[in-house]
Design an enzyme around this catalytic site. Sequence first.
Site, mmCIF file in Angstrom:
data_model
loop_
_atom_site.group_PDB
_atom_site.id
_atom_site.type_symbol
_atom_site.label_atom_id
_atom_site.label_comp_id
_atom_site.label_asym_id
_atom_site.label_seq_id
_atom_site.Cartn_x
_atom_site.Cartn_y
_atom_site.Cartn_z
ATOM 1 N N ARG A 17 0.749 -1.063 0.031
ATOM 2 C CA ARG A 17 0.074 -0.056 -0.022
ATOM 3 C C ARG A 17 0.855 1.150 -0.069
ATOM 4 O O ARG A 17 0.987 2.119 -0.978
ATOM 5 C CB ARG A 17 -0.992 -0.016 1.226
ATOM 6 N N CYS A 244 4.848 10.117 1.225
ATOM 7 C CA CYS A 244 3.377 10.537 1.072
ATOM 8 C C CYS A 244 3.236 11.656 0.170
ATOM 9 O O CYS A 244 4.065 12.562 -0.067
ATOM 10 C CB CYS A 244 3.078 11.179 2.536
#
Length: 308
Positions: A17, A244
Amino acid sequence: MTPIHAPDVLISEVGPRDGLQSVSGTMSTAAKCLWIDALAAAGLREIEVASFVPPKLLPQMADAAQVVQHALRHTHITVMALVPNLRGAETALRSGARKITLPISASQAHCLANVRKTREDMVAELRAVVALRDAIAPGVPVEAAISTAFGCTLQGQVPEDDVLRLAVACAEAGASDVGLSDTTGMGNPAQTTRLFKRLFQEIGERTGAAHMHNTRGLGLANCLAAYEVGVRTFDSSLGGLGGCPYAPGASGNVVTEDLVFMFEAMGVSTGIDWPTLMAAREPLKAGLPGETLYGMTPEAGLPKGWRG
Protein backbone atom coordinates in the site's frame (compact mmCIF):
# COMPACT_ATOMS: atom_id res chain seq x y z
CA MET A 1 1.57 -30.28 23.97
CA THR A 2 4.47 -27.81 23.69
CA PRO A 3 3.14 -24.25 23.54
CA ILE A 4 3.95 -22.28 20.39
CA HIS A 5 6.02 -19.21 21.21
CA ALA A 6 4.52 -16.06 19.74
CA PRO A 7 7.06 -13.67 18.21
CA ASP A 8 8.10 -10.79 20.44
CA VAL A 9 7.17 -8.06 17.95
CA LEU A 10 4.74 -7.71 15.06
CA ILE A 11 6.21 -6.38 11.82
CA SER A 12 3.36 -4.92 9.79
CA GLU A 13 4.39 -4.84 6.12
CA VAL A 14 2.98 -1.75 4.39
CA GLY A 15 4.83 -1.95 1.07
CA PRO A 16 1.89 -3.12 -1.08
CA ARG A 17 0.00 0.00 0.00
CA ASP A 18 2.33 2.73 1.25
CA GLY A 19 5.17 1.67 -1.02
CA LEU A 20 3.20 1.29 -4.24
CA GLN A 21 1.13 4.45 -3.87
CA SER A 22 4.33 6.49 -3.76
CA VAL A 23 6.01 5.28 -6.96
CA SER A 24 5.33 6.57 -10.46
CA GLY A 25 4.80 3.14 -12.00
CA THR A 26 1.77 0.93 -11.50
CA MET A 27 2.31 -2.70 -10.55
CA SER A 28 -0.06 -5.10 -12.24
CA THR A 29 -2.62 -6.94 -10.13
CA ALA A 30 -0.97 -10.28 -10.92
CA ALA A 31 2.43 -8.95 -9.84
CA LYS A 32 0.98 -7.56 -6.60
CA CYS A 33 -0.55 -10.92 -5.81
CA LEU A 34 2.76 -12.71 -6.38
CA TRP A 35 4.52 -10.23 -4.14
CA ILE A 36 1.95 -10.63 -1.36
CA ASP A 37 2.27 -14.43 -1.67
CA ALA A 38 6.03 -14.09 -1.17
CA LEU A 39 5.60 -11.81 1.85
CA ALA A 40 3.15 -14.24 3.42
CA ALA A 41 5.54 -17.13 2.80
CA ALA A 42 8.27 -15.23 4.68
CA GLY A 43 6.16 -15.29 7.84
CA LEU A 44 4.76 -11.77 7.88
CA ARG A 45 1.58 -11.85 9.93
CA GLU A 46 0.08 -8.48 8.98
CA ILE A 47 0.19 -6.93 5.50
CA GLU A 48 -1.39 -3.66 4.41
CA VAL A 49 -2.31 -4.69 0.90
CA ALA A 50 -4.28 -1.75 -0.51
CA SER A 51 -5.83 1.67 -0.08
CA PHE A 52 -9.50 2.22 -0.89
CA VAL A 53 -9.35 5.63 -2.55
CA PRO A 54 -10.80 6.90 -5.85
CA PRO A 55 -8.75 5.44 -8.74
CA LYS A 56 -8.45 8.88 -10.35
CA LEU A 57 -6.46 10.00 -7.29
CA LEU A 58 -4.32 6.88 -6.91
CA PRO A 59 -4.47 4.68 -10.02
CA GLN A 60 -1.95 2.35 -8.34
CA MET A 61 -4.76 1.28 -5.98
CA ALA A 62 -7.55 0.81 -8.55
CA ASP A 63 -7.53 -2.97 -8.00
CA ALA A 64 -7.80 -2.77 -4.19
CA ALA A 65 -10.78 -5.10 -3.85
CA GLN A 66 -9.19 -7.75 -6.08
CA VAL A 67 -5.95 -7.62 -4.14
CA VAL A 68 -7.75 -7.99 -0.80
CA GLN A 69 -9.67 -10.98 -2.11
CA HIS A 70 -6.44 -12.64 -3.20
CA ALA A 71 -4.64 -11.89 0.06
CA LEU A 72 -7.47 -13.50 2.05
CA ARG A 73 -6.28 -16.87 0.75
CA HIS A 74 -3.50 -16.59 3.32
CA THR A 75 -5.42 -17.42 6.46
CA HIS A 76 -2.49 -16.75 8.79
CA ILE A 77 -2.15 -13.06 7.94
CA THR A 78 -4.18 -10.03 8.92
CA VAL A 79 -5.17 -8.45 5.60
CA MET A 80 -5.17 -4.73 6.27
CA ALA A 81 -6.36 -1.81 4.13
CA LEU A 82 -6.11 1.95 4.49
CA VAL A 83 -9.34 3.94 4.11
CA PRO A 84 -9.60 7.75 4.03
CA ASN A 85 -13.33 7.98 4.74
CA LEU A 86 -16.61 6.18 5.40
CA ARG A 87 -17.14 5.26 1.75
CA GLY A 88 -13.70 3.66 1.51
CA ALA A 89 -14.29 1.84 4.79
CA GLU A 90 -17.53 0.30 3.56
CA THR A 91 -15.91 -0.93 0.36
CA ALA A 92 -12.94 -2.34 2.27
CA LEU A 93 -15.09 -4.12 4.84
CA ARG A 94 -17.39 -5.59 2.22
CA SER A 95 -14.30 -6.77 0.32
CA GLY A 96 -13.27 -8.75 3.39
CA ALA A 97 -10.45 -6.66 4.89
CA ARG A 98 -9.58 -7.99 8.35
CA LYS A 99 -8.32 -4.65 9.65
CA ILE A 100 -8.73 -1.08 8.43
CA THR A 101 -6.64 1.99 9.13
CA LEU A 102 -7.88 5.56 9.01
CA PRO A 103 -5.15 8.23 8.68
CA ILE A 104 -5.75 11.36 10.75
CA SER A 105 -3.10 14.07 10.65
CA ALA A 106 -1.94 15.86 13.76
CA SER A 107 -1.01 18.73 11.45
CA GLN A 108 -4.11 20.60 10.32
CA ALA A 109 -2.33 21.68 7.14
CA HIS A 110 -1.47 18.09 6.21
CA CYS A 111 -4.95 16.86 7.11
CA LEU A 112 -6.51 19.35 4.70
CA ALA A 113 -4.00 18.49 1.97
CA ASN A 114 -4.25 14.72 2.44
CA VAL A 115 -7.99 14.13 2.92
CA ARG A 116 -9.48 17.61 2.47
CA LYS A 117 -10.93 17.58 5.97
CA THR A 118 -10.01 19.05 9.32
CA ARG A 119 -8.76 16.94 12.20
CA GLU A 120 -12.12 17.36 13.91
CA ASP A 121 -13.93 16.21 10.76
CA MET A 122 -11.73 13.11 10.64
CA VAL A 123 -12.46 12.19 14.25
CA ALA A 124 -16.17 12.37 13.36
CA GLU A 125 -15.45 10.23 10.29
CA LEU A 126 -13.68 7.70 12.52
CA ARG A 127 -16.72 7.53 14.78
CA ALA A 128 -18.92 6.83 11.75
CA VAL A 129 -16.50 4.16 10.49
CA VAL A 130 -16.58 2.42 13.87
CA ALA A 131 -20.41 2.43 13.81
CA LEU A 132 -20.39 1.00 10.29
CA ARG A 133 -17.91 -1.68 11.35
CA ASP A 134 -20.16 -2.64 14.24
CA ALA A 135 -23.08 -2.98 11.84
CA ILE A 136 -21.53 -4.97 8.99
CA ALA A 137 -18.23 -6.49 10.19
CA PRO A 138 -18.16 -6.82 13.99
CA GLY A 139 -14.77 -7.59 15.39
CA VAL A 140 -12.69 -6.07 12.60
CA PRO A 141 -10.13 -3.73 14.21
CA VAL A 142 -10.23 -0.08 13.23
CA GLU A 143 -6.86 1.60 13.68
CA ALA A 144 -6.36 5.35 13.87
CA ALA A 145 -2.97 6.31 12.47
CA ILE A 146 -1.89 9.76 13.65
CA SER A 147 0.06 11.12 10.68
CA THR A 148 2.70 13.89 10.93
CA ALA A 149 2.93 13.19 14.67
CA PHE A 150 6.61 14.15 14.69
CA GLY A 151 6.51 17.19 12.41
CA CYS A 152 5.10 18.38 9.10
CA THR A 153 6.77 19.77 5.99
CA LEU A 154 3.70 21.94 5.37
CA GLN A 155 3.07 23.27 8.89
CA GLY A 156 6.47 22.81 10.51
CA GLN A 157 6.56 21.76 14.15
CA VAL A 158 3.51 19.93 15.50
CA PRO A 159 2.95 20.50 19.25
CA GLU A 160 3.08 17.27 21.20
CA ASP A 161 -0.03 18.29 23.13
CA ASP A 162 -1.91 18.45 19.81
CA VAL A 163 -0.79 14.91 18.99
CA LEU A 164 -1.91 13.58 22.37
CA ARG A 165 -5.26 15.37 22.32
CA LEU A 166 -5.98 13.92 18.89
CA ALA A 167 -4.93 10.43 19.99
CA VAL A 168 -7.26 10.57 23.00
CA ALA A 169 -10.11 11.82 20.80
CA CYS A 170 -9.54 8.88 18.44
CA ALA A 171 -9.57 6.39 21.32
CA GLU A 172 -12.78 7.94 22.65
CA ALA A 173 -14.29 7.71 19.13
CA GLY A 174 -13.83 3.94 19.26
CA ALA A 175 -10.49 3.23 17.60
CA SER A 176 -9.19 -0.24 18.45
CA ASP A 177 -5.68 1.20 18.66
CA VAL A 178 -3.94 4.48 17.92
CA GLY A 179 -0.49 4.56 16.33
CA LEU A 180 1.94 7.39 15.63
CA SER A 181 3.40 8.04 12.20
CA ASP A 182 6.54 10.00 11.38
CA THR A 183 5.15 10.78 7.94
CA THR A 184 7.84 13.30 7.05
CA GLY A 185 10.84 11.67 8.72
CA MET A 186 11.38 14.59 11.10
CA GLY A 187 11.38 12.57 14.32
CA ASN A 188 14.32 11.72 16.55
CA PRO A 189 14.77 9.04 19.25
CA ALA A 190 14.32 11.39 22.22
CA GLN A 191 11.09 12.72 20.73
CA THR A 192 9.92 9.19 19.93
CA THR A 193 10.55 8.07 23.51
CA ARG A 194 8.73 11.07 24.92
CA LEU A 195 5.69 10.86 22.64
CA PHE A 196 5.11 7.14 23.02
CA LYS A 197 5.58 7.32 26.81
CA ARG A 198 2.89 9.99 26.93
CA LEU A 199 0.67 7.99 24.59
CA PHE A 200 0.87 4.94 26.86
CA GLN A 201 0.01 7.16 29.82
CA GLU A 202 -3.04 8.53 28.00
CA ILE A 203 -4.54 5.47 26.31
CA GLY A 204 -2.64 2.48 27.72
CA GLU A 205 -2.98 -0.79 25.82
CA ARG A 206 -4.64 0.92 22.88
CA THR A 207 -1.25 2.37 21.95
CA GLY A 208 -0.62 1.03 18.45
CA ALA A 209 2.11 0.90 15.85
CA ALA A 210 5.20 2.99 15.31
CA HIS A 211 5.23 3.99 11.65
CA MET A 212 8.63 5.55 11.00
CA HIS A 213 10.17 6.96 7.85
CA ASN A 214 13.86 6.99 7.08
CA THR A 215 14.01 10.39 5.39
CA ARG A 216 16.88 11.58 7.59
CA GLY A 217 18.35 8.20 8.43
CA LEU A 218 16.78 7.82 11.87
CA GLY A 219 14.08 5.28 11.11
CA LEU A 220 15.68 2.31 12.87
CA ALA A 221 16.83 4.43 15.81
CA ASN A 222 13.28 5.68 16.26
CA CYS A 223 11.91 2.13 16.10
CA LEU A 224 14.36 1.06 18.79
CA ALA A 225 13.34 4.01 20.96
CA ALA A 226 9.69 3.05 20.55
CA TYR A 227 10.45 -0.58 21.40
CA GLU A 228 12.27 0.40 24.57
CA VAL A 229 9.17 2.17 25.92
CA GLY A 230 6.84 -0.72 25.14
CA VAL A 231 5.72 -0.50 21.50
CA ARG A 232 5.46 -3.95 19.95
CA THR A 233 4.03 -3.28 16.46
CA PHE A 234 6.18 -1.67 13.76
CA ASP A 235 5.26 -0.68 10.23
CA SER A 236 7.89 -1.14 7.55
CA SER A 237 8.20 -1.61 3.81
CA LEU A 238 10.19 -4.18 1.86
CA GLY A 239 12.96 -2.42 -0.01
CA GLY A 240 12.14 0.81 1.85
CA LEU A 241 9.52 1.94 -0.64
CA GLY A 242 7.04 4.54 0.50
CA GLY A 243 6.34 8.16 1.24
CA CYS A 244 3.40 10.53 1.15
CA PRO A 245 2.19 12.28 -2.02
CA TYR A 246 0.88 15.15 0.11
CA ALA A 247 3.99 15.72 2.23
CA PRO A 248 6.72 17.35 0.12
CA GLY A 249 10.12 15.82 0.73
CA ALA A 250 8.81 12.76 2.56
CA SER A 251 10.67 9.65 1.49
CA GLY A 252 10.75 5.96 2.19
CA ASN A 253 9.62 3.85 5.09
CA VAL A 254 11.87 1.90 7.40
CA VAL A 255 13.27 -1.05 5.41
CA THR A 256 11.61 -4.30 6.50
CA GLU A 257 14.80 -6.29 5.95
CA ASP A 258 16.87 -3.95 8.15
CA LEU A 259 14.20 -3.84 10.85
CA VAL A 260 13.98 -7.63 10.98
CA PHE A 261 17.77 -7.91 11.17
CA MET A 262 17.97 -5.38 13.99
CA PHE A 263 15.40 -7.13 16.14
CA GLU A 264 16.65 -10.64 15.47
CA ALA A 265 20.24 -9.56 16.19
CA MET A 266 19.00 -8.26 19.54
CA GLY A 267 17.34 -11.59 20.31
CA VAL A 268 13.86 -10.13 19.74
CA SER A 269 11.91 -12.61 17.62
CA THR A 270 9.90 -11.44 14.61
CA GLY A 271 8.66 -14.78 13.30
CA ILE A 272 10.06 -13.91 9.87
CA ASP A 273 12.33 -16.23 7.88
CA TRP A 274 15.29 -14.26 6.56
CA PRO A 275 16.05 -16.18 3.30
CA THR A 276 12.37 -16.18 2.33
CA LEU A 277 12.10 -12.47 3.13
CA MET A 278 15.05 -11.76 0.85
CA ALA A 279 13.42 -13.87 -1.87
CA ALA A 280 10.34 -11.60 -1.62
CA ARG A 281 12.41 -8.80 -3.17
CA GLU A 282 12.41 -10.66 -6.49
CA PRO A 283 8.68 -10.37 -7.31
CA LEU A 284 8.89 -6.72 -6.23
CA LYS A 285 11.74 -6.11 -8.67
CA ALA A 286 9.90 -7.99 -11.42
CA GLY A 287 6.67 -6.05 -10.84
CA LEU A 288 8.38 -2.65 -10.75
CA PRO A 289 11.36 -2.95 -13.10
CA GLY A 290 13.83 -0.13 -12.66
CA GLU A 291 12.50 0.97 -9.26
CA THR A 292 15.28 1.54 -6.73
CA LEU A 293 15.12 -0.70 -3.68
CA TYR A 294 16.84 0.21 -0.45
CA GLY A 295 18.29 -1.63 2.52
CA MET A 296 21.71 -1.88 4.16
CA THR A 297 21.39 -5.51 5.24
CA PRO A 298 20.40 -6.83 1.79
CA GLU A 299 23.52 -5.16 0.38
CA ALA A 300 25.92 -6.19 3.15
CA GLY A 301 24.51 -9.66 3.79
CA LEU A 302 24.29 -11.43 7.13
CA PRO A 303 27.32 -11.62 9.44
CA LYS A 304 29.37 -14.80 9.36
CA GLY A 305 27.93 -17.39 11.72
CA TRP A 306 24.57 -15.63 11.90
CA ARG A 307 22.09 -17.57 14.00
CA GLY A 308 19.13 -15.20 13.92
